[in-house]
Design a protein around this motif. Structure first.
Motif, PDB file in Angstrom:
ATOM      1  N   VAL A 192       0.872  -1.169   0.000  1.00 51.67           N
ATOM      2  CA  VAL A 192       0.000   0.000   0.000  1.00 51.67           C
ATOM      3  C   VAL A 192       0.909   1.218   0.000  1.00 51.67           C
ATOM      4  O   VAL A 192       1.870   1.287   0.761  1.00 51.67           O
ATOM      5  N   THR A 193       0.609   2.163  -0.873  1.00 48.34           N
ATOM      6  CA  THR A 193       1.404   3.380  -0.982  1.00 48.34           C
ATOM      7  C   THR A 193       0.577   4.551  -0.462  1.00 48.34           C
ATOM      8  O   THR A 193      -0.634   4.596  -0.662  1.00 48.34           O
ATOM      9  N   SER A 194       1.241   5.474   0.212  1.00 54.14           N
ATOM     10  CA  SER A 194       0.526   6.651   0.695  1.00 54.14           C
ATOM     11  C   SER A 194       1.002   7.880  -0.077  1.00 54.14           C
ATOM     12  O   SER A 194       2.151   7.946  -0.508  1.00 54.14           O
ATOM     13  N   ARG A 195       0.090   8.791  -0.253  1.00 50.47           N
ATOM     14  CA  ARG A 195       0.417  10.044  -0.927  1.00 50.47           C
ATOM     15  C   ARG A 195      -0.140  11.164  -0.061  1.00 50.47           C
ATOM     16  O   ARG A 195      -1.319  11.179   0.263  1.00 50.47           O
ATOM     17  N   LYS A 196       0.736  12.061   0.330  1.00 51.44           N
ATOM     18  CA  LYS A 196       0.322  13.171   1.190  1.00 51.44           C
ATOM     19  C   LYS A 196       0.102  14.418   0.337  1.00 51.44           C
ATOM     20  O   LYS A 196       0.876  14.718  -0.558  1.00 51.44           O
ATOM     21  N   SER A 197      -0.967  15.096   0.664  1.00 51.17           N
ATOM     22  CA  SER A 197      -1.218  16.389   0.032  1.00 51.17           C
ATOM     23  C   SER A 197      -1.574  17.369   1.144  1.00 51.17           C
ATOM     24  O   SER A 197      -1.684  16.994   2.304  1.00 51.17           O
ATOM     25  N   ASP A 198      -1.771  18.608   0.785  1.00 50.95           N
ATOM     26  CA  ASP A 198      -2.095  19.619   1.792  1.00 50.95           C
ATOM     27  C   ASP A 198      -3.424  19.321   2.481  1.00 50.95           C
ATOM     28  O   ASP A 198      -3.583  19.549   3.672  1.00 50.95           O
ATOM     29  N   GLU A 199      -4.395  18.802   1.703  1.00 53.85           N
ATOM     30  CA  GLU A 199      -5.726  18.570   2.263  1.00 53.85           C
ATOM     31  C   GLU A 199      -5.826  17.263   3.034  1.00 53.85           C
ATOM     32  O   GLU A 199      -6.453  17.178   4.071  1.00 53.85           O
ATOM     33  N   GLU A 200      -5.222  16.190   2.487  1.00 49.14           N
ATOM     34  CA  GLU A 200      -5.426  14.876   3.100  1.00 49.14           C
ATOM     35  C   GLU A 200      -4.321  13.895   2.713  1.00 49.14           C
ATOM     36  O   GLU A 200      -3.566  14.142   1.790  1.00 49.14           O
ATOM     37  N   ASN A 201      -4.294  12.800   3.435  1.00 52.43           N
ATOM     38  CA  ASN A 201      -3.421  11.688   3.073  1.00 52.43           C
ATOM     39  C   ASN A 201      -4.272  10.674   2.328  1.00 52.43           C
ATOM     40  O   ASN A 201      -5.396  10.387   2.735  1.00 52.43           O
ATOM     41  N   SER A 202      -3.754  10.130   1.244  1.00 53.94           N
ATOM     42  CA  SER A 202      -4.503   9.103   0.534  1.00 53.94           C
ATOM     43  C   SER A 202      -3.637   7.855   0.437  1.00 53.94           C
ATOM     44  O   SER A 202      -2.408   7.925   0.398  1.00 53.94           O
ATOM     45  N   PHE A 203      -4.303   6.725   0.418  1.00 55.57           N
ATOM     46  CA  PHE A 203      -3.620   5.445   0.344  1.00 55.57           C
ATOM     47  C   PHE A 203      -4.188   4.657  -0.827  1.00 55.57           C
ATOM     48  O   PHE A 203      -5.391   4.730  -1.101  1.00 55.57           O
ATOM     49  N   TYR A 204      -3.332   3.924  -1.495  1.00 55.81           N
ATOM     50  CA  TYR A 204      -3.810   3.076  -2.584  1.00 55.81           C
ATOM     51  C   TYR A 204      -2.936   1.839  -2.699  1.00 55.81           C
ATOM     52  O   TYR A 204      -1.773   1.834  -2.327  1.00 55.81           O
ATOM     53  N   TRP A 205      -3.562   0.770  -3.182  1.00 52.77           N
ATOM     54  CA  TRP A 205      -2.849  -0.484  -3.402  1.00 52.77           C
ATOM     55  C   TRP A 205      -1.973  -0.347  -4.629  1.00 52.77           C
ATOM     56  O   TRP A 205      -2.385   0.231  -5.633  1.00 52.77           O
ATOM     57  N   ASP A 206      -0.766  -0.868  -4.543  1.00 52.56           N
ATOM     58  CA  ASP A 206       0.034  -0.990  -5.753  1.00 52.56           C
ATOM     59  C   ASP A 206      -0.683  -1.984  -6.657  1.00 52.56           C
ATOM     60  O   ASP A 206      -1.529  -2.749  -6.198  1.00 52.56           O
ATOM     61  N   LEU A 207      -0.358  -1.982  -7.916  1.00 49.58           N
ATOM     62  CA  LEU A 207      -1.026  -2.894  -8.844  1.00 49.58           C
ATOM     63  C   LEU A 207      -0.845  -4.342  -8.389  1.00 49.58           C
ATOM     64  O   LEU A 207       0.266  -4.768  -8.070  1.00 49.58           O
ATOM     65  N   ILE A 208      -1.941  -5.075  -8.369  1.00 49.68           N
ATOM     66  CA  ILE A 208      -1.899  -6.484  -8.002  1.00 49.68           C
ATOM     67  C   ILE A 208      -1.716  -7.266  -9.298  1.00 49.68           C
ATOM     68  O   ILE A 208      -2.523  -7.126 -10.226  1.00 49.68           O
ATOM     69  N   PRO A 209      -0.641  -8.072  -9.386  1.00 48.36           N
ATOM     70  CA  PRO A 209      -0.373  -8.802 -10.628  1.00 48.36           C
ATOM     71  C   PRO A 209      -1.540  -9.705 -11.035  1.00 48.36           C
ATOM     72  O   PRO A 209      -2.300 -10.194 -10.184  1.00 48.36           O
ATOM     73  N   LYS A 210      -1.677  -9.925 -12.342  1.00 50.33           N
ATOM     74  CA  LYS A 210      -2.778 -10.707 -12.892  1.00 50.33           C
ATOM     75  C   LYS A 210      -2.834 -12.108 -12.276  1.00 50.33           C
ATOM     76  O   LYS A 210      -3.907 -12.599 -11.934  1.00 50.33           O
ATOM     77  N   LYS A 211      -1.685 -12.744 -12.115  1.00 46.58           N
ATOM     78  CA  LYS A 211      -1.643 -14.095 -11.552  1.00 46.58           C
ATOM     79  C   LYS A 211      -2.205 -14.103 -10.127  1.00 46.58           C
ATOM     80  O   LYS A 211      -2.979 -14.979  -9.756  1.00 46.58           O
ATOM     81  N   LEU A 212      -1.827 -13.107  -9.347  1.00 47.95           N
ATOM     82  CA  LEU A 212      -2.314 -13.025  -7.969  1.00 47.95           C
ATOM     83  C   LEU A 212      -3.805 -12.717  -7.932  1.00 47.95           C
ATOM     84  O   LEU A 212      -4.548 -13.270  -7.128  1.00 47.95           O
ATOM     85  N   ARG A 213      -4.276 -11.860  -8.841  1.00 43.08           N
ATOM     86  CA  ARG A 213      -5.708 -11.572  -8.929  1.00 43.08           C
ATOM     87  C   ARG A 213      -6.498 -12.846  -9.232  1.00 43.08           C
ATOM     88  O   ARG A 213      -7.532 -13.111  -8.626  1.00 43.08           O
ATOM     89  N   ALA A 214      -5.992 -13.632 -10.174  1.00 42.74           N
ATOM     90  CA  ALA A 214      -6.661 -14.886 -10.541  1.00 42.74           C
ATOM     91  C   ALA A 214      -6.664 -15.864  -9.366  1.00 42.74           C
ATOM     92  O   ALA A 214      -7.647 -16.572  -9.138  1.00 42.74           O
ATOM     93  N   THR A 215      -5.571 -15.894  -8.615  1.00 47.07           N
ATOM     94  CA  THR A 215      -5.497 -16.760  -7.434  1.00 47.07           C
ATOM     95  C   THR A 215      -6.529 -16.323  -6.408  1.00 47.07           C
ATOM     96  O   THR A 215      -7.242 -17.153  -5.836  1.00 47.07           O
ATOM     97  N   MET A 216      -6.617 -15.023  -6.176  1.00 53.55           N
ATOM     98  CA  MET A 216      -7.588 -14.508  -5.209  1.00 53.55           C
ATOM     99  C   MET A 216      -9.010 -14.856  -5.642  1.00 53.55           C
ATOM    100  O   MET A 216      -9.844 -15.247  -4.822  1.00 53.55           O
ATOM    101  N   GLU A 217      -9.293 -14.744  -6.928  1.00 53.15           N
ATOM    102  CA  GLU A 217     -10.623 -15.088  -7.433  1.00 53.15           C
ATOM    103  C   GLU A 217     -10.902 -16.581  -7.253  1.00 53.15           C
ATOM    104  O   GLU A 217     -12.013 -16.967  -6.877  1.00 53.15           O
ATOM    105  N   ALA A 218      -9.907 -17.434  -7.508  1.00 50.78           N
ATOM    106  CA  ALA A 218     -10.082 -18.878  -7.329  1.00 50.78           C
ATOM    107  C   ALA A 218     -10.358 -19.223  -5.867  1.00 50.78           C
ATOM    108  O   ALA A 218     -11.093 -20.159  -5.570  1.00 50.78           O
TER     109      ALA A 218
END
Length: 130
Positions: A93-119
């Motif tokens: 998870v990456t955070s980005r700080k700005s004057d108004e707020e801090n935001s967090f977002y997931w780094d890209l989840i690889p296709k193979k891992l996405r498919a595993t999670m779906e399975a």
């Protein structure tokens, strides 16, 4: 007879003890010398991790059964739970700080891992965490 039953119970107990010791090691549970409140916290975290691990193992079992019923082999399903956890360790998870707020977002989840999670019927998290 009762000797075979006793041996079976002993072997099951041994498996449970080895798994519990493995979890204690992962959660730094070996160092139990601390205040009572901290000990309660460590035991609680250890208990939660055991619940999550058992849930994950159940998901693997169900996914493999589904795979067998459909006569398909999922190239995305890892061999076991530790392999899956190693794969998940690569997601950050990456955070980005700005004057108004801090935001967090997931780094890209690889296709193979996405498919595993779906399975495994694990919901892929939304990209941005609000």
């Amino acid at each position: 007879g009762s000797a075979n039953e006793a041996l079976r119970i002993y072997r099951q107990r041994d498996i449970i003890e080895k798994n519990f010791n493995n979890l204690k090691e992962r959660c730094s549970g070996r160092r139990m010398r601390c205040r009572e409140r901290a000990l309660e916290g460590k035991v609680f975290v250890l208990f939660l991790s055991l619940i999550l691990l058992m849930n994950l193992k159940m998901r693997f079992t169900l996914a493999k059964r589904t795979e067998a019923k459909q006569d398909a082999s999922s190239k995305y399903l890892p061999n076991d739970t530790p392999d899956f956890l190693r794969m998940m360790g690569a997601v950050d998870v990456t955070s980005r700080k700005s004057d108004e707020e801090n935001s967090f977002y997931w780094d890209l989840i690889p296709k193979k891992l996405r498919a595993t999670m779906e399975a495994l019927k694990i919901a892929v998290p939304p990209r941005f965490i609000t």
